[in-house]
Design an enzyme around this catalytic site. Structure first.
Site, mmCIF file in Angstrom:
data_model
loop_
_atom_site.group_PDB
_atom_site.id
_atom_site.type_symbol
_atom_site.label_atom_id
_atom_site.label_comp_id
_atom_site.label_asym_id
_atom_site.label_seq_id
_atom_site.Cartn_x
_atom_site.Cartn_y
_atom_site.Cartn_z
ATOM 1 N N ASP A 7 0.862 -1.189 0.000
ATOM 2 C CA ASP A 7 0.000 0.000 0.000
ATOM 3 C C ASP A 7 0.899 1.240 0.000
ATOM 4 O O ASP A 7 2.131 1.134 -0.142
ATOM 5 C CB ASP A 7 -1.028 -0.043 1.145
ATOM 6 C CG ASP A 7 -0.414 0.242 2.518
ATOM 7 O OD1 ASP A 7 0.830 0.395 2.610
ATOM 8 O OD2 ASP A 7 -1.168 0.313 3.489
ATOM 9 N N HIS A 8 0.268 2.411 0.190
ATOM 10 C CA HIS A 8 1.011 3.666 0.071
ATOM 11 C C HIS A 8 2.066 3.856 1.159
ATOM 12 O O HIS A 8 2.939 4.693 1.010
ATOM 13 C CB HIS A 8 0.034 4.848 0.059
ATOM 14 C CG HIS A 8 -1.020 4.728 1.110
ATOM 15 N ND1 HIS A 8 -2.197 4.038 0.888
ATOM 16 C CD2 HIS A 8 -1.055 5.147 2.392
ATOM 17 C CE1 HIS A 8 -2.924 4.072 1.996
ATOM 18 N NE2 HIS A 8 -2.259 4.724 2.924
ATOM 19 N N CYS A 64 3.114 -3.220 4.084
ATOM 20 C CA CYS A 64 2.315 -2.044 4.429
ATOM 21 C C CYS A 64 3.063 -1.322 5.544
ATOM 22 O O CYS A 64 4.263 -1.539 5.719
ATOM 23 C CB CYS A 64 0.882 -2.418 4.791
ATOM 24 S SG CYS A 64 0.680 -3.416 6.270
ATOM 25 N N THR A 66 2.868 -1.525 8.882
ATOM 26 C CA THR A 66 3.309 -2.435 9.936
ATOM 27 C C THR A 66 3.438 -3.886 9.468
ATOM 28 O O THR A 66 4.022 -4.711 10.180
ATOM 29 C CB THR A 66 2.285 -2.438 11.083
ATOM 30 O OG1 THR A 66 1.011 -2.838 10.536
ATOM 31 C CG2 THR A 66 2.155 -1.065 11.723
ATOM 32 N N VAL A 68 0.924 -5.702 9.524
ATOM 33 C CA VAL A 68 -0.164 -6.366 10.246
ATOM 34 C C VAL A 68 -1.453 -6.393 9.429
ATOM 35 O O VAL A 68 -2.100 -7.426 9.297
ATOM 36 C CB VAL A 68 -0.401 -5.685 11.615
ATOM 37 C CG1 VAL A 68 -1.624 -6.264 12.299
ATOM 38 C CG2 VAL A 68 0.820 -5.854 12.501
ATOM 39 N N GLY A 69 -1.820 -5.248 8.873
ATOM 40 C CA GLY A 69 -3.049 -5.201 8.079
ATOM 41 C C GLY A 69 -2.988 -6.156 6.907
ATOM 42 O O GLY A 69 -3.954 -6.894 6.621
ATOM 43 N N HIS A 97 8.154 -24.547 9.709
ATOM 44 C CA HIS A 97 7.124 -25.184 10.547
ATOM 45 C C HIS A 97 5.698 -24.889 10.093
ATOM 46 O O HIS A 97 4.824 -25.731 10.264
ATOM 47 C CB HIS A 97 7.271 -24.727 12.007
ATOM 48 C CG HIS A 97 8.502 -25.275 12.667
ATOM 49 N ND1 HIS A 97 8.743 -25.131 14.013
ATOM 50 C CD2 HIS A 97 9.569 -25.958 12.168
ATOM 51 C CE1 HIS A 97 9.912 -25.704 14.317
ATOM 52 N NE2 HIS A 97 10.430 -26.198 13.213
ATOM 53 N N ARG A 131 5.640 -33.813 11.342
ATOM 54 C CA ARG A 131 4.653 -33.421 12.344
ATOM 55 C C ARG A 131 4.063 -32.041 12.045
ATOM 56 O O ARG A 131 2.920 -31.750 12.401
ATOM 57 C CB ARG A 131 5.265 -33.455 13.745
ATOM 58 C CG ARG A 131 6.307 -32.390 14.024
ATOM 59 C CD ARG A 131 7.004 -32.608 15.363
ATOM 60 N NE ARG A 131 7.850 -31.493 15.747
ATOM 61 C CZ ARG A 131 9.075 -31.278 15.299
ATOM 62 N NH1 ARG A 131 9.597 -32.108 14.392
ATOM 63 N NH2 ARG A 131 9.788 -30.245 15.716
ATOM 64 N N HIS A 132 4.864 -31.215 11.358
ATOM 65 C CA HIS A 132 4.381 -29.867 11.026
ATOM 66 C C HIS A 132 3.285 -29.933 9.968
ATOM 67 O O HIS A 132 2.380 -29.098 9.948
ATOM 68 C CB HIS A 132 5.539 -28.997 10.554
ATOM 69 C CG HIS A 132 6.648 -28.905 11.558
ATOM 70 N ND1 HIS A 132 6.472 -28.335 12.800
ATOM 71 C CD2 HIS A 132 7.928 -29.348 11.517
ATOM 72 C CE1 HIS A 132 7.604 -28.412 13.482
ATOM 73 N NE2 HIS A 132 8.501 -29.032 12.724
HETATM 74 C C1 RB5 Z 1 -1.682 2.903 6.164
HETATM 75 O O1 RB5 Z 1 -1.514 4.159 6.684
HETATM 76 C C2 RB5 Z 1 -1.495 1.861 7.240
HETATM 77 O O2 RB5 Z 1 -2.616 1.809 8.042
HETATM 78 C C3 RB5 Z 1 -1.222 0.529 6.602
HETATM 79 O O3 RB5 Z 1 -0.111 0.618 5.789
HETATM 80 C C4 RB5 Z 1 -0.907 -0.650 7.509
HETATM 81 O O4 RB5 Z 1 0.111 -0.341 8.416
HETATM 82 C C5 RB5 Z 1 -2.023 -1.327 8.119
HETATM 83 O O5 RB5 Z 1 -1.856 -2.368 8.776
#
Ligand code: RB5
Length: 144
Positions: A7-8, A64, A66, A68-69, A97, A131-132
């Site tokens: 993403d941006h 992205c 983090t 995470v998203g 694993h 096992r994995h």
């Molecule tokens: C975008 O600003 C940010 O929310 C996205 O890149 C990401 O970190 C979400 O998990």
């Protein structure tokens, strides 16, 4: 063929890692976005993840802010096992694993050199099976 998308928040890192893979003669399919563009991370995650589950790309790399998203979104796609990592050890074990097929990195978390190290480690690790495989099968069986 490795799929790459962002993403941006991560266009610069995406361009750097794409060039890094191409330098190593690894084929790359770019799901965008380009610097200056904006994208909602789930849209990119779903497009790239479909290419991985359909066998068009062997593995995927999603970036992205983090990571995470992207990982939450990618893991909604049946057959995707996305791992959000910020150091090489977890990236390696996610292949060995968990048979991870998508790596997610946060451009606001890891710098480009650490990102390359994590990526190299992830790409060179192989699923150990045994096992994995039973545990991964349990995850697959829980998918709707
Ligand atoms: C975008 O600003 C940010 O929310 C996205 O890149 C990401 O970190 C979400 O998990």
């Amino acid at each position: 063929m490795i799929a790459i998308g962002c993403d941006h928040a991560a266009t610069e890192l995406k361009e750097e890692l794409k060039a890094y893979l191409l330098e190593k003669n690894i084929e790359v399919r770019d799901f965008g976005i380009a610097p200056g563009e904006k994208a909602d991370y789930p849209a990119v995650a779903f497009a790239l993840s479909s290419a991985v589950t359909q066998g068009e790309c062997r593995l995927g790399l999603l970036l992205c802010g983090t990571g995470v998203g992207m990982s939450i979104a990618a893991n909604k796609v049946k057959g995707i096992r996305a791992a959000c990592c910020s150091e090489p050890y977890s990236a390696m074990l996610s292949r060995r694993h968990n048979d991870s097929n998508v790596l997610c990195l946060g451009a606001r978390v890891v710098g480009p050199e650490l990102a390359k190290m994590i990526l190299d480690t992830w790409l060179s690790a192989e699923f150990e099976g045994g096992r994995h495989a039973d545990r991964v099968a349990m995850i697959n069986n829980a998918e709707c």
